[in-house]
Scaffold this motif. Structure first.
Motif, PDB file in Angstrom:
ATOM      1  N   ALA A   1       0.857  -0.857  -0.115  1.00 38.07           N
ATOM      2  CA  ALA A   1       0.316   0.028   0.222  1.00 38.07           C
ATOM      3  C   ALA A   1       0.748   1.159  -0.147  1.00 38.07           C
TER       4      ALA A   1
ATOM      5  N   SER B   1       0.788   3.683  -3.641  1.00 39.27           N
ATOM      6  CA  SER B   1       0.115   5.135  -2.963  1.00 39.27           C
ATOM      7  C   SER B   1       1.131   6.296  -3.278  1.00 39.27           C
TER       8      SER B   1
ATOM      9  N   PHE C   1      -2.963  -1.820  -6.843  1.00 38.30           N
ATOM     10  CA  PHE C   1      -3.746  -1.947  -6.248  1.00 38.30           C
ATOM     11  C   PHE C   1      -5.523  -2.899  -6.243  1.00 38.30           C
TER      12      PHE C   1
END
Length: 195
Positions: free
Chosen positions: A131, A135, A175
């Motif tokens: 993550a 990101s 993702f």
């Protein structure tokens, strides 16, 4: 003379409950279903994580400028964030491959708490890694597409369209892996709660 057969009560009823109802109340069936779904999600997450790493690792584009000797080049190793992305998604994919045998153990033995707990802890660690890298890379991809007027950063995707398409695809794939890891963490928690 009477031909009566006495059947002990314990064969049909155990501690006041019928045996069939007790077997239906056991959570092993739901844990096995969760373990099978977990294994399928792992396979999908492997494909997504390794696909993201491969796409990012091959993302490059060269633009000639006036002559062949003076060119502009964009590649993943021009950005430290994309290098972090490539390394972290490779680690996530490698971990997911190595976690497959433990996932199989949870299918064969749905009540195995040790394997499920190990998967829960490691899935949470690698979820965080995936993550964070996805990101951070999404932020760079956004700036490449839109730029930033306040800091006078121009959108480079007008010139490096192929490079931006590859990096955007890699981030989307990452993702997908993050979503699969999140679902695996939730399902492991539910399976442990059923014990």
């Amino acid at each position: 003379m009477s031909t009566t057969v006495d059947v002990p009560e314990s064969s049909n009823v155990e501690k006041g409950r019928p045996v069939a109802a007790d077997a239906a109340a056991r959570p092993g069936g739901s844990n096995k279903a969760l373990a099978i779904i977990d294994f399928i999600l792992r396979l999908g997450a492997i494909a997504a994580a390794l696909g993201a790493a491969a796409t990012m690792g091959t993302a490059e584009q060269t633009l000639p400028f006036f002559t062949q000797f003076f060119q502009f080049e964009a590649s993943y190793d021009s950005f430290p964030t994309f290098e972090f992305f490539l390394i972290s998604m490779s680690l996530v994919g490698g971990y997911l491959v190595l976690s497959l045998p433990f996932s199989v153990v949870t299918i064969i033995r749905p009540h195995a708490v040790g394997a499920r707990l190990l998967l829960l802890i490691l899935d949470a660690v690698f979820l965080t890694l995936a993550a964070s890298s996805a990101s951070a890379s999404a932020g760079i991809v956004y700036l490449a597409h839109n730029g930033d007027q306040d800091t006078n950063w121009i959108a480079v995707c007008n010139q490096f369209g192929d490079f931006c398409m590859a990096t955007s695809s890699a981030v989307v794939s990452a993702f997908v892996a993050v979503t699969a890891l999140l679902l695996m963490v939730v399902m492991s928690g539910v399976a442990l709660r059923n014990h």
